[in-house]
Design an enzyme around this catalytic site. Structure first.
Site, short mmCIF file in Angstrom:
data_model
loop_
_atom_site.label_atom_id
_atom_site.label_comp_id
_atom_site.label_asym_id
_atom_site.label_seq_id
_atom_site.Cartn_x
_atom_site.Cartn_y
_atom_site.Cartn_z
N LEU A 14 2.08 -9.98 2.33
CA LEU A 14 1.04 -9.70 3.32
C LEU A 14 0.28 -8.43 2.97
O LEU A 14 -0.87 -8.25 3.37
CB LEU A 14 1.65 -9.54 4.72
CG LEU A 14 2.13 -10.80 5.41
CD1 LEU A 14 2.90 -10.45 6.68
CD2 LEU A 14 0.94 -11.71 5.74
N GLY A 15 0.93 -7.56 2.24
CA GLY A 15 0.28 -6.30 1.88
C GLY A 15 1.30 -5.32 1.38
O GLY A 15 2.50 -5.59 1.41
N GLY A 17 2.05 -0.86 1.00
CA GLY A 17 1.61 0.50 1.24
C GLY A 17 2.33 1.43 0.29
O GLY A 17 2.98 0.96 -0.65
N GLY A 20 6.32 0.71 0.51
CA GLY A 20 6.99 -0.55 0.23
C GLY A 20 6.09 -1.74 0.40
O GLY A 20 4.86 -1.61 0.43
N VAL A 22 5.25 -5.68 2.28
CA VAL A 22 5.41 -6.48 3.49
C VAL A 22 5.19 -7.95 3.13
O VAL A 22 4.23 -8.28 2.44
CB VAL A 22 4.42 -6.04 4.59
CG1 VAL A 22 4.62 -6.84 5.86
CG2 VAL A 22 4.55 -4.54 4.87
N LYS A 37 9.37 -6.07 6.18
CA LYS A 37 8.95 -4.87 5.46
C LYS A 37 10.11 -4.36 4.63
O LYS A 37 11.19 -4.11 5.16
CB LYS A 37 8.49 -3.80 6.46
CG LYS A 37 8.05 -2.52 5.78
CD LYS A 37 7.19 -1.67 6.68
CE LYS A 37 6.60 -0.54 5.90
NZ LYS A 37 5.50 0.11 6.60
N ASP A 129 2.21 8.81 12.61
CA ASP A 129 1.42 8.18 11.54
C ASP A 129 0.43 7.16 12.10
O ASP A 129 0.29 6.05 11.58
CB ASP A 129 2.38 7.53 10.53
CG ASP A 129 1.73 7.35 9.15
OD1 ASP A 129 0.67 7.96 8.90
OD2 ASP A 129 2.29 6.60 8.34
#
Ligand code: ATP
Ligand code: MG
Length: 287
Positions: A14-15, A17, A20, A22, A37, A129
């Site tokens: 899914l993506g 960062g 780590g 996801v 995640k 965050d």
């Protein structure tokens, strides 16, 4: 509802960062979709225990405005979290498509995020965050806060020099002050600053402290955040939005309103009744 990461099948990424990756995952027995995640950490058994305690806090959080965590695993230096799947991605994804959002959308996003922050703050949790990529959306037009607590967990498991992953662009001025060390009060107020900055980014299409396309440069950002006047809403904004932003982006954390009092700010309440439809924003966001 408890979900063991071992009972999930990976569908697709899914993506990712700075901390780590996801994945979209499906539960073998129930066929329900979740987001998994996965964070790579180098940690000792003692730290591992601390992480599991923090994960407990995460798992207890139960609000419609906060992304649910249904389970976690700790295996071979990898921590994984089973998260509620948010099928329209993040506010950062929305911004990539739509460039800038109109005020009615901003007000509706702000209302939902403030409800989430209010929930976290009354439960003595500071997010630390808040930024567009940590505000997630789904087809039900819900906006939820993600990754709370994860930043704390990461800070405790990484070497000091890398303890802050990602960017400092959304950090409030007092967080750069080694003497302020928060105090309970400024901790909550730091989240309000980050929300103000996030909304301003959604209004203009770029992060107030970064010129378009510029890469985050820590020292430069820190000087800008601490020594220049706080950014303000564009000149053609409504008086309500201008006031809302200026209240969030006050340098003195003690002057920033709490989430609950911002919920009754005119910028949030003025469109009440003609409830805002986020579906226009979400239409092209297929995930
Ligand atoms: P950083 O690591 O700098 O904080 P980030 O927030 O983008 O950046 P991740 O939290 O790892 O990094 O998330 C990466 C991407 O995965 C997000 O931008 C989002 O698009 C997607 N994502 C994260 N959590 C979920 C979720 N629960 N449901 C759907 N998509 C998610
Ligand atoms: Mg995130």
């Amino acid at each position: 509802e408890v979900v063991d990461p071992e009972d999930l099948i990976k569908m697709r990424p899914l993506g990712h960062g700075s901390s780590g990756k996801v994945y979209l995952v499906q539960h073998k027995a129930t066929e329900k979709l979740y987001a998994l995640k996965v964070i790579q950490v180098k940690h000792e058994p003692s730290v591992s225990k601390q992480i599991l305690t923090e994960v407990d806090i995460l798992r207890r959080a139960n609000s419609p405005y906060v992304v649910r965590c249904y389970g976690s695993g700790d295996k071979g230096g990898q921590i994984s979290f089973v998260l509620e799947y948010m099928d329209r991605g993040s506010l950062a994804n929305v911004l990539e498509k739509h460039k800038a959002l109109g005020e009615p959308y901003l007000a509706e996003v702000a209302r939902q995020v403030l409800n989430g922050l209010h929930y976290l703050h009354i439960n003595k949790i500071v997010h630390r965050d808040i930024k567009p990529s940590n505000l997630l959306l789904n087809h039900k037009q819900e906006v939820k806060i993600a990754d709370f607590g994860v930043s704390t967990i990461l800070a405790s498991t990484m070497a000091p020099c890398t303890s802050f992953v990602g960017t400092c662009a959304y950090m409030s001025p007092e967080r750069f002050d080694p003497d302020s060390h928060g105090g309970i009060y400024s901790g909550y107020a730091a989240d309000i600053w980050s929300l103000g900055l996030t909304l301003l980014e959604c209004a203009t299409g770029h992060c107030p402290f970064l010129s378009q396309g510029e890469k985050a440069d820590w020292p430069k950002l820190m000087v800008a955040i601490c020594y220049s006047d706080p950014p303000s809403a564009p000149a053609d904004s409504s008086p309500e939005f201008k006031d809302f932003i200026s209240k969030c982006l006050q340098k003195d954390p003690a002057l920033r309103p709490r989430a609950c009092s911002l919920l009754s700010h005119p910028f949030i309440t003025k469109d009440n009744g003609s409830s805002v439809d986020l579906s226009v924003l979400l239409q092209s966001m297929s995930l």
